[in-house]
Design a protein around this motif. Sequence first.
Motif, PDB file in Angstrom:
ATOM      1  N   ALA A 127     -13.697 -32.735 -31.534  1.00 47.98           N
ATOM      2  CA  ALA A 127     -13.824 -32.420 -30.104  1.00 47.98           C
ATOM      3  C   ALA A 127     -14.816 -33.345 -29.434  1.00 47.98           C
ATOM      4  O   ALA A 127     -14.613 -33.761 -28.276  1.00 47.98           O
ATOM      5  CB  ALA A 127     -14.239 -30.960 -29.927  1.00 47.98           C
ATOM      6  N   THR A 137      -5.972 -33.969 -26.261  1.00 46.38           N
ATOM      7  CA  THR A 137      -5.989 -33.318 -27.573  1.00 46.38           C
ATOM      8  C   THR A 137      -4.694 -32.557 -27.812  1.00 46.38           C
ATOM      9  O   THR A 137      -4.212 -31.841 -26.928  1.00 46.38           O
ATOM     10  CB  THR A 137      -7.172 -32.340 -27.673  1.00 46.38           C
ATOM     11  N   ASN A 139      -3.218 -29.877 -30.581  1.00 45.23           N
ATOM     12  CA  ASN A 139      -3.486 -29.002 -31.724  1.00 45.23           C
ATOM     13  C   ASN A 139      -2.168 -28.517 -32.321  1.00 45.23           C
ATOM     14  O   ASN A 139      -1.331 -27.935 -31.606  1.00 45.23           O
ATOM     15  CB  ASN A 139      -4.323 -27.797 -31.293  1.00 45.23           C
ATOM     16  N   LEU A 165     -12.268 -26.737 -25.239  1.00 43.13           N
ATOM     17  CA  LEU A 165     -10.934 -26.828 -24.647  1.00 43.13           C
ATOM     18  C   LEU A 165     -10.998 -26.656 -23.126  1.00 43.13           C
ATOM     19  O   LEU A 165     -10.370 -27.406 -22.376  1.00 43.13           O
ATOM     20  CB  LEU A 165     -10.013 -25.766 -25.247  1.00 43.13           C
ATOM     21  N   SER A 169     -10.209 -29.456 -20.032  1.00 41.68           N
ATOM     22  CA  SER A 169      -9.311 -29.197 -18.909  1.00 41.68           C
ATOM     23  C   SER A 169     -10.015 -29.413 -17.575  1.00 41.68           C
ATOM     24  O   SER A 169      -9.450 -29.996 -16.644  1.00 41.68           O
ATOM     25  CB  SER A 169      -8.779 -27.761 -19.001  1.00 41.68           C
ATOM     26  N   THR A 175      -4.981 -30.760 -22.779  1.00 42.92           N
ATOM     27  CA  THR A 175      -4.957 -30.187 -24.125  1.00 42.92           C
ATOM     28  C   THR A 175      -3.607 -29.511 -24.331  1.00 42.92           C
ATOM     29  O   THR A 175      -3.099 -28.819 -23.446  1.00 42.92           O
ATOM     30  CB  THR A 175      -6.091 -29.160 -24.306  1.00 42.92           C
ATOM     31  N   LEU A 190      -6.944 -20.306 -28.865  1.00 45.82           N
ATOM     32  CA  LEU A 190      -6.692 -21.746 -28.912  1.00 45.82           C
ATOM     33  C   LEU A 190      -5.489 -22.098 -28.032  1.00 45.82           C
ATOM     34  O   LEU A 190      -5.612 -22.933 -27.132  1.00 45.82           O
ATOM     35  CB  LEU A 190      -6.494 -22.191 -30.357  1.00 45.82           C
ATOM     36  N   SER A 194      -5.404 -23.674 -23.843  1.00 40.60           N
ATOM     37  CA  SER A 194      -4.816 -25.012 -23.740  1.00 40.60           C
ATOM     38  C   SER A 194      -4.025 -25.143 -22.444  1.00 40.60           C
ATOM     39  O   SER A 194      -3.521 -24.156 -21.902  1.00 40.60           O
ATOM     40  CB  SER A 194      -3.898 -25.277 -24.938  1.00 40.60           C
TER      41      SER A 194
END
Length: 532
Positions: A127, A137, A139, A165, A169, A175, A190, A194
């Motif tokens: 990160a 990113t 994931n 995260l 943003s 993300t 998570l 995002s």
Amino acid sequence: MTVLRTSADTGGDDFKANAEAMLAKLAELRAEQAKAVAGGGEKYVTRHRDRGKLLARERVELLLDEDSPFLELSPLAAWGSDYQVGGSLVTGIGVVEGVECLVNASDPTVKGGAINPWGMRKGFRAADIAAQNRLPTINLVESGGADLPTQKEIFIPGGRTFRDLTRASQRKVPTVALVFGNSTAGGAYLPGMSDYVVMVKERAKVFLGGPPLVKMATGEESDDESLGGAEMHARVSGLADYLAADEQDAIRVGRRVIARLNWRKLGPEPAADYAEPVHDPDDLLGIVPTDLKVPFDPREVIARVVDGSDFDEFKPLYGSSLVTGWASVHGYPVGILANARGVLFGEESQKATQFIQLANQTDTPLIFLHNTTGYMVGKDYEQSGIIKHGAMMINAVSNSTVPHLSVLMGASYGAGHYGMCGRAYDPRFLFAWPSAKSAVMGPAQLAGVLSIVMRQNAERAGQPYNEEHDAAMRAMVEGQIEAESLPMFLSGMLYDDGIIDPRDTRTVLGLSLSAIHSGPIKGAEGFGVFRM
């Protein structure tokens, strides 16, 4: 002419011995890296495949542009600990639809992808890299959340994952979460935090509490699908932005998300007409002596890393234990600081300080090539101001805002590690060769210092000194410090971003520089007070 010449005797016995020793270290390294690739072992890999699922690295490979490189980060995380090498997480930088992205992939063959303390720290480092270099990113999620037996080490610091995260943003750095299986408990946040979420139909399960926990907490009966299935989140809760038919479809959708970002780099473009080094990078195997007390000329390394082997040395006659100068790597202009004879004196410190300031004046990234035993000690050097001169260099490194990249080639001891931009000084990337060692000082020196102190204490107390005990203590301390100075131990502690084959140094630096230029490159406008 500024093209570096070479005096390396590639046919000599010493060179051959160095190369053989380096190849042996590389073989050891590959064996340890294979443990990370093996995941949870054959039993759990087979079970995962029998469920029709892709492995973490297979997901990454499908996500990336065909034949594009993947710069894996921290592959030896948790080495030497009780946890699986790799920390149940694959991280790295790869190109997706022409965009350099930070990719995290949980490894479900290791305890269902549960995050342990080392996987958490590895994720934090990833990160940081994404934030510092303005990288989107992605994931790839299949995780049971926290490894519950270690919750005391994970729960409180682990919240940073979700904070990072949301901050990405806020900075308009996208993300994306592709959910292939379970993403439960804290892990549900998570995808929840995002920008874009893709879930695989009948496979993805995202909920704060699974059916057993809901039953215990509320008495409510529920099933996985109605509680947190992909279709429910796509049709009812709205958590899923895209419902994928299978894993390959999820990866296809994820690639399309990246393609529609209209992403632009903010750093300057590299020169398009750069040349490869004149000298063979394979020679780097034999450059570093097996005994790190024996100095080597870092120009031999620079000549095999920079474009066209072209290097304009700065202040070559002053502070000659530190080589400084200008070059380019894969078309990106860089300044280079490289230790030549290990010790840093006052002159080297002042030279480095000026050079770092000049790089910041021209917004030029800096590469630090480590092979230092630290700053010089002794009465004459203390009286000449070695502390304030070293402080000047450390001040310059600390407050420089151009990107820094560090490569530990040999020794990196004491405050010299700090002055050459060690981990605590936030280099954008830090890599090590298998020959590298890093500690507060060399093992023999540290053991010797302890011996002197203990001997003096015994003399002051009027007690006889046990020479046999002293010899045993020295041997024990030297062994401990030697083990804790080795690159695999330090890499396991996440003190570097990976151990690399010396022959790959140019490629790794090029990939790192390309990632760095996703964001703006701007030098410092002030450095604080320099002691003169």
